[in-house]
Scaffold this motif. Structure first.
Motif, short mmCIF file in Angstrom:
data_model
loop_
_atom_site.label_atom_id
_atom_site.label_comp_id
_atom_site.label_asym_id
_atom_site.label_seq_id
_atom_site.Cartn_x
_atom_site.Cartn_y
_atom_site.Cartn_z
N THR A 145 0.88 -1.28 0.04
CA THR A 145 -0.10 -0.08 0.11
C THR A 145 0.83 1.20 0.16
O THR A 145 1.60 1.43 0.84
N CYS A 146 0.82 1.82 -1.11
CA CYS A 146 1.65 3.27 -1.26
C CYS A 146 1.58 4.21 -0.33
O CYS A 146 0.39 4.62 0.13
N ARG A 147 2.61 4.76 0.46
CA ARG A 147 2.45 5.72 1.22
C ARG A 147 2.41 6.92 0.72
O ARG A 147 3.03 7.12 -0.33
N THR A 148 1.72 8.11 1.60
CA THR A 148 1.76 9.38 0.83
C THR A 148 2.78 10.08 1.39
O THR A 148 3.53 11.20 0.78
N GLU A 149 3.36 9.51 2.51
CA GLU A 149 4.46 10.20 3.02
C GLU A 149 5.50 9.09 3.61
O GLU A 149 4.98 8.34 4.18
N PRO A 150 6.89 9.25 3.25
CA PRO A 150 7.79 8.31 3.78
C PRO A 150 7.82 8.30 5.30
O PRO A 150 7.44 9.28 5.87
N PRO A 151 8.35 7.09 5.67
CA PRO A 151 8.47 7.11 7.32
C PRO A 151 9.60 7.75 7.90
O PRO A 151 9.68 8.00 8.97
N CYS A 152 10.41 8.37 6.81
CA CYS A 152 11.62 9.38 7.55
C CYS A 152 11.82 10.01 6.18
O CYS A 152 11.52 9.70 5.11
N HIS A 153 12.65 11.00 6.54
CA HIS A 153 12.79 12.18 5.89
C HIS A 153 14.31 12.48 5.42
O HIS A 153 14.77 13.38 6.07
N PRO A 154 15.35 11.56 4.94
CA PRO A 154 16.64 11.75 4.78
C PRO A 154 16.91 12.76 3.86
O PRO A 154 16.24 13.48 3.06
N LEU A 155 18.06 13.91 4.33
CA LEU A 155 18.33 14.94 3.50
C LEU A 155 18.75 14.58 2.04
O LEU A 155 18.43 15.27 1.09
N ASP A 156 19.52 13.35 1.95
CA ASP A 156 19.90 13.03 0.67
C ASP A 156 19.31 11.50 0.29
O ASP A 156 20.02 10.51 1.03
N GLU A 157 18.17 11.25 -0.17
CA GLU A 157 17.45 9.89 -0.10
C GLU A 157 18.45 8.94 -0.93
O GLU A 157 18.45 7.86 -0.37
N ARG A 158 19.10 9.32 -2.14
CA ARG A 158 19.77 8.53 -2.72
C ARG A 158 21.07 7.85 -2.10
O ARG A 158 21.46 6.85 -1.92
N PHE A 159 21.52 9.05 -1.18
CA PHE A 159 22.81 8.44 -0.20
C PHE A 159 22.38 7.61 0.64
O PHE A 159 22.94 6.60 1.04
N MET A 160 21.08 7.71 1.18
CA MET A 160 20.76 6.73 2.40
C MET A 160 20.33 5.18 1.55
O MET A 160 21.00 4.42 2.10
N PHE A 161 20.17 5.22 0.36
CA PHE A 161 19.94 4.09 -0.19
C PHE A 161 21.44 3.29 -0.54
O PHE A 161 21.60 2.10 -0.58
N THR A 162 22.28 4.32 -0.81
CA THR A 162 23.65 3.87 -0.96
C THR A 162 24.26 3.09 0.17
O THR A 162 24.70 1.99 0.23
N LEU A 163 23.94 3.74 1.20
CA LEU A 163 24.43 3.16 2.65
C LEU A 163 23.63 1.91 2.87
O LEU A 163 24.20 0.73 3.31
N ILE A 164 22.28 1.78 2.76
CA ILE A 164 21.62 0.58 2.84
C ILE A 164 22.05 -0.41 1.88
O ILE A 164 22.29 -1.62 2.52
#
Ligand code: SAM
Length: 287
Positions: free
Chosen positions: A207-226
């Motif tokens: 079920t698609c969220r209207t708001e993500p559960p967190c707001h990283p400053l740099d989304e791409r970088f957060m996924f690089t870390l993950i």
């Protein structure tokens, strides 16, 4: 209208069209009559909503969707299937077929063109060979869809819907969690398909969220870390995050700021902790 879950009727239909199953396109067609109505129900299809289907095959799930939804648009890659679908979907005037590749087609433009402001769900029995990349494409493009109700290989469902902290949890799990709330709906045995695959399946709903559960400053970088952390999941994050081009000192400093142990392993961190960690690097000039 042929009964598309009857093996005899399917074989006669396919013989009329000189059709042979393509393994490379993941063609395992549903023959269990209870599955399609359940999926149509689960995606929330009503006369006021639209459904985008990927890979209609001969139209078994498509018919169930057309019986519930205001409009159904299906994308099918196999050039041999439009002729079959013209026959099996002839009774439905709320069906539209688009022949193309769901991995490359402009889905945002298609949704606007075909559905306008109507709420849309994605419902599909996905071809196994592109399950994860396709789900990632659908989620990451932030399409205006309410949910993805999809049948996937059982093992893929376990990864996509894994609880945080479990062995099954991986980079793909956290990516799904960022964009959607994932739930397992029901299991479908391999005998429910023609031809029967070597694996069982599971229907899941994201079920698609209207708001993500967190707001990283740099989304791409957060996924690089993950990805770095789960890419070497047996290692501590002090070591695994070095593959993201970070030094051990910087990793330890960022962990300190977030009160996270550098000895933790990927699966012990929540999405919110990855977000905080990414921000600690971003704001700390570690990039
Ligand atoms: N929906 C049907 C059913 O449940 O019986 C067929 C499902 S079958 C698992 C997957 C379908 O996806 C096939 O019809 C296949 O040709 C189609 N397909 C494979 N790759 C595709 C792609 N990249 N884009 C669109 N359709 C694709």
């Amino acid at each position: 209208m042929d009964n598309l879950t009857d093996i005899g009727a399917i074989k006669a239909l396919l013989a009329r069209h000189g059709f042979h199953f393509s393994k490379s396109l993941g063609q395992n067609f549903l023959i269990n009559p209870s599955v399609c109505p359940r999926m149509a129900e689960a995606c929330g299809a009503t006369p006021d909503t639209g459904v985008l289907e990927i890979g209609p095959g001969i139209g078994t799930l498509t018919q169930a969707l057309c019986q519930k939804a205001g409009k159904v648009v299906s994308i099918e890659l196999d050039e041999r299937l439009p002729a079959v679908l013209a026959e099996t979907m002839a009774d439905f005037d709320n069906f539209m077929l688009i022949q193309g590749d769901a991995m490359t087609i402009d889905l945002a433009a298609l949704l606007t063109e075909q559905f306008g402001d109507r709420p849309v769900a994605v419902c599909a029995n996905l071809p196994y060979y592109i399950t994860s990349p396709l789900i990632m494409r659908l989620l990451e493009s932030r399409l205006p869809v309410t949910n993805l109700t999809v049948m996937v290989q059982k093992e893929a469902a376990e990864r996509l819907c894994a609880a945080p902290g479990t062995r099954a949890c991986g980079a793909v799990t956290l990516t799904v969690q960022y964009y959607a709330e994932a739930e397992t709906l029901f299991q479908v045995s391999r005998g429910s398909f023609l031809p029967a695959p070597n694996v069982d399946s599971t229907v899941i709903r994201l079920t698609c969220r209207t708001e993500p559960p967190c707001h990283p400053l740099d989304e791409r970088f957060m996924f690089t870390l993950i990805r770095a952390a789960f890419g070497q999941r047996r290692k501590t994050i002090a070591n695994s995050l070095m593959t993201a081009g970070l030094t051990k000192d910087r990793i330890k400093a960022a962990c300190d700021v977030c009160d996270i142990s550098p000895l933790a392993r990927a699966e012990e961190l929540t999405l919110t902790e990855f977000s905080a960690l990414a921000d600690a690097f971003t704001t700390g000039g570690a990039l």
